[in-house]
Design a protein around this motif. Structure first.
Motif, PDB file in Angstrom:
ATOM      1  N   TYR A 185       1.097  -1.418  -0.002  1.00 37.09           N
ATOM      2  CA  TYR A 185      -0.075  -0.484   0.184  1.00 37.09           C
ATOM      3  C   TYR A 185       1.000   1.386  -0.156  1.00 37.09           C
ATOM      4  O   TYR A 185       1.876   1.205   1.171  1.00 37.09           O
ATOM      5  N   SER A 186       0.356   2.524  -0.634  1.00 39.67           N
ATOM      6  CA  SER A 186       0.749   3.461  -0.651  1.00 39.67           C
ATOM      7  C   SER A 186       1.062   5.008   0.597  1.00 39.67           C
ATOM      8  O   SER A 186       0.199   3.513   1.325  1.00 39.67           O
ATOM      9  N   ASP A 187       1.388   4.928   1.292  1.00 39.82           N
ATOM     10  CA  ASP A 187       1.232   6.208   2.373  1.00 39.82           C
ATOM     11  C   ASP A 187      -0.213   6.581   2.428  1.00 39.82           C
ATOM     12  O   ASP A 187      -0.632   6.925   3.628  1.00 39.82           O
ATOM     13  N   LYS A 188      -0.983   6.906   1.516  1.00 34.86           N
ATOM     14  CA  LYS A 188      -2.352   7.660   1.281  1.00 34.86           C
ATOM     15  C   LYS A 188      -3.422   6.458   1.127  1.00 34.86           C
ATOM     16  O   LYS A 188      -4.420   6.363   0.773  1.00 34.86           O
ATOM     17  N   HIS A 189      -3.220   5.773   1.285  1.00 36.34           N
ATOM     18  CA  HIS A 189      -4.195   4.317   0.560  1.00 36.34           C
ATOM     19  C   HIS A 189      -5.203   4.346   2.089  1.00 36.34           C
ATOM     20  O   HIS A 189      -4.534   4.813   3.255  1.00 36.34           O
ATOM     21  N   ASN A 190      -6.545   3.741   1.499  1.00 37.94           N
ATOM     22  CA  ASN A 190      -7.380   4.286   2.446  1.00 37.94           C
ATOM     23  C   ASN A 190      -7.664   2.571   2.708  1.00 37.94           C
ATOM     24  O   ASN A 190      -7.391   1.983   2.013  1.00 37.94           O
ATOM     25  N   PRO A 191      -7.896   2.977   4.751  1.00 39.32           N
ATOM     26  CA  PRO A 191      -7.544   1.747   5.072  1.00 39.32           C
ATOM     27  C   PRO A 191      -9.794   1.166   4.965  1.00 39.32           C
ATOM     28  O   PRO A 191      -8.897  -0.621   4.535  1.00 39.32           O
ATOM     29  N   LEU A 192     -10.439   1.583   3.976  1.00 37.43           N
ATOM     30  CA  LEU A 192     -11.101   0.559   3.848  1.00 37.43           C
ATOM     31  C   LEU A 192     -11.211   0.408   2.171  1.00 37.43           C
ATOM     32  O   LEU A 192     -11.952  -0.558   2.482  1.00 37.43           O
ATOM     33  N   ASP A 193      -9.974   0.600   1.986  1.00 41.20           N
ATOM     34  CA  ASP A 193      -9.712  -0.314   0.503  1.00 41.20           C
ATOM     35  C   ASP A 193      -9.608  -1.478   1.057  1.00 41.20           C
ATOM     36  O   ASP A 193      -7.692  -1.770   0.077  1.00 41.20           O
ATOM     37  N   GLU A 194      -9.562  -2.630   1.645  1.00 41.80           N
ATOM     38  CA  GLU A 194      -8.718  -3.678   1.653  1.00 41.80           C
ATOM     39  C   GLU A 194      -8.666  -5.010   0.667  1.00 41.80           C
ATOM     40  O   GLU A 194      -9.614  -4.816   0.026  1.00 41.80           O
ATOM     41  N   TRP A 195      -7.428  -5.211   0.322  1.00 37.29           N
ATOM     42  CA  TRP A 195      -6.979  -5.810  -0.449  1.00 37.29           C
ATOM     43  C   TRP A 195      -7.204  -7.332  -0.013  1.00 37.29           C
ATOM     44  O   TRP A 195      -6.244  -8.527  -0.238  1.00 37.29           O
ATOM     45  N   VAL A 196      -6.502  -7.505   1.584  1.00 30.18           N
ATOM     46  CA  VAL A 196      -5.456  -8.574   1.699  1.00 30.18           C
ATOM     47  C   VAL A 196      -7.095  -9.633   2.430  1.00 30.18           C
ATOM     48  O   VAL A 196      -7.569  -9.623   3.386  1.00 30.18           O
ATOM     49  N   ALA A 197      -7.613 -10.745   1.787  1.00 37.79           N
ATOM     50  CA  ALA A 197      -8.808 -11.430   1.934  1.00 37.79           C
ATOM     51  C   ALA A 197      -8.620 -12.677   1.514  1.00 37.79           C
ATOM     52  O   ALA A 197      -7.844 -13.365   0.777  1.00 37.79           O
ATOM     53  N   ASN A 198      -8.025 -13.430   2.334  1.00 37.40           N
ATOM     54  CA  ASN A 198      -8.261 -15.340   2.028  1.00 37.40           C
ATOM     55  C   ASN A 198      -9.304 -15.969   2.022  1.00 37.40           C
ATOM     56  O   ASN A 198     -10.434 -15.715   3.012  1.00 37.40           O
ATOM     57  N   ALA A 199      -9.079 -17.346   1.760  1.00 36.29           N
ATOM     58  CA  ALA A 199     -10.508 -18.803   1.813  1.00 36.29           C
ATOM     59  C   ALA A 199      -9.544 -18.864   3.325  1.00 36.29           C
ATOM     60  O   ALA A 199      -8.985 -18.724   4.076  1.00 36.29           O
ATOM     61  N   ALA A 200     -11.151 -19.293   3.637  1.00 32.25           N
ATOM     62  CA  ALA A 200     -10.743 -20.615   4.976  1.00 32.25           C
ATOM     63  C   ALA A 200      -9.489 -20.979   4.727  1.00 32.25           C
ATOM     64  O   ALA A 200      -9.303 -21.451   6.366  1.00 32.25           O
ATOM     65  N   ASP A 201      -9.900 -22.158   4.379  1.00 32.78           N
ATOM     66  CA  ASP A 201      -8.236 -22.609   4.094  1.00 32.78           C
ATOM     67  C   ASP A 201      -7.424 -22.363   3.303  1.00 32.78           C
ATOM     68  O   ASP A 201      -6.941 -22.453   2.140  1.00 32.78           O
ATOM     69  N   ILE A 202      -6.155 -21.809   3.579  1.00 32.44           N
ATOM     70  CA  ILE A 202      -5.677 -20.604   3.271  1.00 32.44           C
ATOM     71  C   ILE A 202      -4.598 -21.570   3.123  1.00 32.44           C
ATOM     72  O   ILE A 202      -3.660 -21.205   1.388  1.00 32.44           O
ATOM     73  N   ASN A 203      -3.756 -22.302   3.732  1.00 27.75           N
ATOM     74  CA  ASN A 203      -2.017 -23.485   2.960  1.00 27.75           C
ATOM     75  C   ASN A 203      -2.975 -24.201   2.179  1.00 27.75           C
ATOM     76  O   ASN A 203      -2.163 -23.960   0.904  1.00 27.75           O
ATOM     77  N   ASP A 204      -3.831 -24.072   1.283  1.00 28.66           N
ATOM     78  CA  ASP A 204      -4.649 -24.949   0.533  1.00 28.66           C
ATOM     79  C   ASP A 204      -5.251 -24.400  -0.741  1.00 28.66           C
ATOM     80  O   ASP A 204      -5.725 -24.801  -2.008  1.00 28.66           O
ATOM     81  N   ALA A 205      -5.638 -22.946  -0.527  1.00 24.49           N
ATOM     82  CA  ALA A 205      -6.217 -21.707  -1.354  1.00 24.49           C
ATOM     83  C   ALA A 205      -4.844 -21.270  -2.455  1.00 24.49           C
ATOM     84  O   ALA A 205      -3.483 -22.085  -2.411  1.00 24.49           O
TER      85      ALA A 205
END
Length: 377
Positions: free
Chosen positions: A306-326
Motif C-alpha cells: 500500500y502507498s502512504d495515502k492508502h485508505n484502510p477501507l479499500d482492503e485487498w488482503v482476504a483469504n479463503a478459510a483454508d489458507i494453506n490449500d488456497a
C-alpha cells in the motif's frame, strides 16, 4: 419472518410456522444482535395473540406451532456453535468478537470502555482502528457529540435506503404511523432504531434484517400519497409517478455512469459507503488480479504494498478459510526479515508484488531487492 406473522395469526398453519423459524434461523447465523432486536417485537406480538387473540387456536395447537420455529432456531444455533468450535475451539466465540478482541480499541456498545491499543504490525491496520473507529467513538462519548452522531446514524440510514427519490412519499409519514395495517412494522422499526442508538457504529448493512419492513412502510406511504388531492387536484398521483420514473431513470443511468462521466468521488469513503453503489473499480480491480493469478500454473503468494495515502477501507488482503490449500494467498508486505519468513513458509508458491493504489493495479514478480527496509516501515 415478518411475512409469516400476519398469515400465522390469520390462519394458523405449520407452513407459516416453519417460515417463521427459517427467518429466525437466518437472523441467528447472519446478524445475531440486530436479528434479536427484530425477533423481540415478533415474539411479543405472537405471544399476545396466542393468549388474548380472538382467533387464537387451542393450547395444544399453539404448542405444536410454537415448537417448529423454536426447533429450527435451535438447529441454527447448534450449527453456529459447531462452526465457532471448529474455528476457535469454543462454541461461544463468534468470529466478529474474536476480530474485535484482537484488533479493536473502540468497543461496540456505548457503555463499554475503550481497550488498550494492541500491537499493530501494519500502518493500514493502525489507521483504521485508531482513526476510523476510535475517532468516532470519542465523538459519540462527548456531551456535544452524542446527539449529532446519533442524528448522523438516522441520516445515513435514510440516505442508503431512500436516497433522494424515495424521500418524497415520506411526506405521508403521519398517515403511515396512524395506519393499523403497518403499525406492527413501524413498531419493529422503532425497536431496531432504539437498539442502534446504543451502538457506537452503524453501517447500512447492519440494518439488513429490517429491509423488508422499511420498504413495506415506504410502499404504504406511496399508497397514501397517491390518494392525496389538495384542492381536488391529483397532486399525489403525479408525485408517485414522478418517484417511480426517477427510480427507473437512475437504474438505467447506472450502467452508463462511466461513459457519461458521472463517476462518484472515491475518497473520503463517506461519499459512497452509505449509498447503493460505489466507484466502478472498487473491488473489481482485486477480482481481476485474483482471476489472472488463478490462471497461472501452480500456486501463488501475493504481497500487497500500500502507498502512504492508502485508505484502510479499500482492503485487498482476504483469504479463503483454508489458507494453506488456497490457489492464491494474499498478505501485506512487511520488512525484509518477515517477508523471508512468510515466503519460506510457502516455498512452493510463485511470489508476486501487487500495488493496488495505481489504476490499474500494478502486478509484478516479487524480488527481495524490491522489499522495503524495516526502518521505512
Amino acid at each position: 419472518m415478518l411475512g409469516s406473522v400476519p398469515r400465522l395469526t390469520r390462519k394458523p398453519r405449520a407452513l407459516e410456522s416453519i417460515l417463521l423459524g427459517v427467518g429466525m434461523g437466518l437472523l441467528v447465523i447472519s446478524r445475531p444482535y440486530e436479528g434479536m432486536l427484530l425477533c423481540l417485537p415478533v415474539a411479543v406480538y405472537l405471544g399476545h395473540w396466542a393468549i388474548f387473540g380472538k382467533n387464537r387456536p387451542a393450547p395444544a395447537q399453539v404448542a405444536r406451532l410454537g415448537a417448529l420455529p423454536v426447533l429450527i432456531t435451535l438447529v441454527a444455533v447448534a450449527w453456529l456453535a459447531w462452526y465457532d468450535y471448529r474455528a476457535f475451539q469454543n462454541p461461544l466465540t463468534l468470529p466478529y468478537s474474536a476480530n474485535r478482541a484482537q484488533y479493536a480499541m473502540a468497543p461496540y456498545y456505548v457503555w463499554q470502555a475503550p481497550r488498550p491499543e494492541p500491537a499493530y504490525h501494519h500502518d493500514v491496520m493502525h489507521r483504521f482502528y485508531s482513526f476510523n473507529e476510535l475517532h468516532d467513538f470519542n465523538k459519540i462519548h462527548s456531551l456535544t457529540g452524542f446527539l449529532p452522531m446519533t442524528l448522523a446514524k438516522l441520516v445515513r440510514t435514510f440516505e442508503f435506503f431512500a436516497g433522494i427519490a424515495l424521500l418524497v412519499p415520506l411526506i405521508m409519514i403521519r398517515r403511515v404511523f396512524l395506519d393499523r395495517r403497518v403499525r406492527f412494522l413501524v413498531l419493529c422499526t422503532l425497536v431496531l432504531a432504539a437498539g442502534m442508538v446504543i451502538e457506537n457504529f452503524l453501517i447500512a448493512h447492519y440494518l439488513a434484517p429490517i429491509t423488508a419492513a422499511f420498504y413495506a412502510i415506504g410502499l404504504q406511504a406511496m399508497r397514501h400519497l397517491r390518494l392525496w388531492r389538495p384542492g381536488g387536484m391529483p397532486v399525489g398521483t403525479a408525485l408517485v409517478r414522478f418517484t417511480v420514473v426517477i427510480c427507473l431513470v437512475l437504474a438505467a443511468l447506472r450502467p452508463w455512469a462511466g461513459p457519461l462521466h458521472l463517476a462518484l468521488r472515491e475518497w473520503p469513503a463517506s461519499y459512497w459507503t452509505d449509498r447503493w453503489y460505489g466507484p466502478d473499480h472498487f473491488g473489481t480491480e482485486r477480482a481481476r488480479v485474483q482471476a489472472a493469478l488463478e490462471h497461472q500454473p501452480g500456486r501463488q503468494l501475493v504481497l500487497v504494498r500500500y502507498s502512504d495515502k492508502h485508505n484502510p477501507l479499500d482492503e485487498w488482503v482476504a483469504n479463503a478459510a483454508d489458507i494453506n490449500d488456497a490457489k492464491v494467498v494474499w498478505a501485506r508486505e512487511m520488512d525484509t526479515a518477515d517477508n523471508r519468513e512468510l515466503i519460506g513458509y510457502y516455498p512452493d508458491r510463485t511470489v508476486w508484488l501487487v500495488q493496488p493504489d495505481s489504476l490499474p493495479a500494478v502486478v509484478s514478480p516479487w524480488s527481495e531487492s524490491q522489499s522495503p527496509t524495516a526502518a521505512a516501515h
